[in-house]
Design a protein around this motif. Structure first.
Motif, mmCIF file in Angstrom:
data_model
loop_
_atom_site.group_PDB
_atom_site.id
_atom_site.type_symbol
_atom_site.label_atom_id
_atom_site.label_comp_id
_atom_site.label_asym_id
_atom_site.label_seq_id
_atom_site.Cartn_x
_atom_site.Cartn_y
_atom_site.Cartn_z
ATOM 1 N N SER A 1 -37.904 28.992 41.780
ATOM 2 C CA SER A 1 -38.528 30.126 42.474
ATOM 3 C C SER A 1 -38.094 30.187 43.935
ATOM 4 C CB SER A 1 -40.055 30.043 42.380
ATOM 5 O OG SER A 1 -40.535 28.897 43.055
ATOM 6 N N LEU A 2 -37.918 29.029 44.557
ATOM 7 C CA LEU A 2 -37.445 28.997 45.945
ATOM 8 C C LEU A 2 -36.023 29.541 46.043
ATOM 9 C CD1 LEU A 2 -37.797 28.175 48.898
ATOM 10 C CD2 LEU A 2 -36.981 25.889 48.278
ATOM 11 N N ILE A 3 -35.172 29.151 45.117
ATOM 12 C CA ILE A 3 -33.783 29.642 45.115
ATOM 13 C C ILE A 3 -33.751 31.161 44.930
ATOM 14 C CG2 ILE A 3 -31.634 29.628 43.787
ATOM 15 C CD1 ILE A 3 -32.150 26.631 43.264
ATOM 16 N N ILE A 4 -34.589 31.677 44.040
ATOM 17 C CA ILE A 4 -34.632 33.130 43.812
ATOM 18 C C ILE A 4 -35.081 33.856 45.082
ATOM 19 C CG2 ILE A 4 -35.824 34.959 42.534
ATOM 20 C CD1 ILE A 4 -35.843 33.042 40.115
ATOM 21 N N PHE A 5 -36.124 33.329 45.734
ATOM 22 C CA PHE A 5 -36.594 33.933 46.977
ATOM 23 C C PHE A 5 -35.484 33.948 48.029
ATOM 24 C CE2 PHE A 5 -41.089 33.428 45.643
ATOM 25 C CZ PHE A 5 -41.561 34.672 46.071
ATOM 26 N N VAL A 6 -34.797 32.832 48.173
ATOM 27 C CA VAL A 6 -33.720 32.740 49.168
ATOM 28 C C VAL A 6 -32.619 33.747 48.861
ATOM 29 C CG1 VAL A 6 -31.877 31.260 50.052
ATOM 30 C CG2 VAL A 6 -34.186 30.338 49.796
ATOM 31 N N LEU A 7 -32.233 33.869 47.603
ATOM 32 C CA LEU A 7 -31.172 34.810 47.221
ATOM 33 C C LEU A 7 -31.578 36.258 47.471
ATOM 34 C CD1 LEU A 7 -29.848 33.198 43.901
ATOM 35 C CD2 LEU A 7 -28.733 33.232 46.145
ATOM 36 N N VAL A 8 -32.805 36.610 47.067
ATOM 37 C CA VAL A 8 -33.271 37.989 47.251
ATOM 38 C C VAL A 8 -33.342 38.348 48.728
ATOM 39 C CG1 VAL A 8 -35.260 39.528 46.978
ATOM 40 C CG2 VAL A 8 -34.497 38.115 45.055
ATOM 41 N N TYR A 9 -33.935 37.476 49.526
ATOM 42 C CA TYR A 9 -34.051 37.760 50.962
ATOM 43 C C TYR A 9 -32.689 37.774 51.639
ATOM 44 C CZ TYR A 9 -39.120 37.809 51.271
ATOM 45 O OH TYR A 9 -40.439 38.162 51.148
ATOM 46 N N THR A 10 -31.768 36.944 51.183
ATOM 47 C CA THR A 10 -30.414 36.950 51.752
ATOM 48 C C THR A 10 -29.724 38.280 51.498
ATOM 49 O OG1 THR A 10 -30.209 34.550 51.476
ATOM 50 C CG2 THR A 10 -28.172 35.801 51.734
ATOM 51 N N VAL A 11 -29.858 38.797 50.272
ATOM 52 C CA VAL A 11 -29.245 40.091 49.940
ATOM 53 C C VAL A 11 -29.902 41.223 50.732
ATOM 54 C CG1 VAL A 11 -28.934 41.787 48.096
ATOM 55 C CG2 VAL A 11 -28.502 39.369 47.651
ATOM 56 N N VAL A 12 -31.232 41.245 50.752
ATOM 57 C CA VAL A 12 -31.944 42.343 51.423
ATOM 58 C C VAL A 12 -31.668 42.340 52.919
ATOM 59 C CG1 VAL A 12 -34.226 43.235 52.007
ATOM 60 C CG2 VAL A 12 -33.745 42.516 49.673
ATOM 61 N N PHE A 13 -31.898 41.204 53.562
ATOM 62 C CA PHE A 13 -31.694 41.146 55.006
ATOM 63 C C PHE A 13 -30.216 41.200 55.363
ATOM 64 C CE2 PHE A 13 -36.026 39.517 54.828
ATOM 65 C CZ PHE A 13 -36.599 40.211 55.876
ATOM 66 N N GLY A 14 -29.363 40.624 54.520
ATOM 67 C CA GLY A 14 -27.921 40.703 54.773
ATOM 68 C C GLY A 14 -27.428 42.127 54.759
ATOM 69 N N ALA A 15 -27.875 42.906 53.773
ATOM 70 C CA ALA A 15 -27.475 44.314 53.697
ATOM 71 C C ALA A 15 -28.006 45.094 54.890
ATOM 72 C CB ALA A 15 -27.977 44.929 52.392
#
Length: 198
Positions: A124-138
């Motif tokens: 769940s931590l990895i999923i959160f990190v990936l989602v936030y990386t994509v959203v904030f990165g974009a």
């Protein structure tokens, strides 16, 4: 050095007793080194924020707030410090109360869930990190692209622009759109001014 101040802050009483760390059993003590430095990071950044505000006020009074490049660089550097200070305060609070989840009631080891495995928590931590990386990165990529393009103007800034109905710089007050004076003594001029624009 201020009498009763420590007891007032910690126990909300002038007669309260401040208990030292060594008065607790070793197994009930938090990691003092982490709490020591996280607290100082939090307070130090807070003092820098106060300094930034006072400096801005002083430069504003001098009339040089917008011309002081050194201050602008300082303000940019201070940009993420609010977030860092917030995290440092959180670390101070959470590490400082260890090994308790609820102080004096339940210990951290007793508050662990036995139904959720470490693998599930990690996933769940990895999923959160990936989602936030994509959203904030974009979002950051989009903002940087906009900054690189700069402001867009419909007409060149140095071009003379017509005013009035249908033009870009149409004022909200109708009479201020008139570009020449109205001669009230000449009836023909008055009639020509009253004709609607195409």
């Amino acid at each position: 050095g201020i009498p009763n101040l420590g007891s007032l802050i910690l126990t909300h009483s002038l007669e309260g007793q401040v208990t030292g760390l060594k008065d607790f059993a070793a197994e009930d003590r938090p990691n003092a080194l982490i709490v020591f430095w996280s607290f100082r990071v939090m307070v130090g950044l807070g003092m820098l924020m106060v300094l930034l505000s006072l400096t801005a006020l002083w430069l504003r009074k001098k009339g040089s707030l917008y011309e002081s490049s050194w201050f602008h660089k300082f303000a940019i550097i201070m940009g993420p410090t609010g977030y860092i200070a917030l995290l440092a305060g959180w670390v101070t609070t959470e590490v400082g109360r260890q090994p308790w989840v609820v102080y004096g009631v339940i210990r951290t080891k007793d508050g662990l869930s036995h139904t959720v495995t470490a693998d599930q928590v990690g996933l769940s931590l990895i999923i959160f990190v990936l989602v936030y990386t994509v959203v904030f990165g974009a979002g950051i990529y989009y903002m940087l692209r906009l900054i690189k393009l700069g402001p867009a103007f419909s007409t060149p800034l140095d071009a003379v622009q017509d005013t009035g109905p249908g033009h870009f710089k149409t004022p909200l007050r109708p009479l201020s759109a008139v570009e020449e004076s109205i001669d009230t003594t000449d009836p023909s001029a008055q009639n020509s001014k009253e004709k609607p624009h195409d």
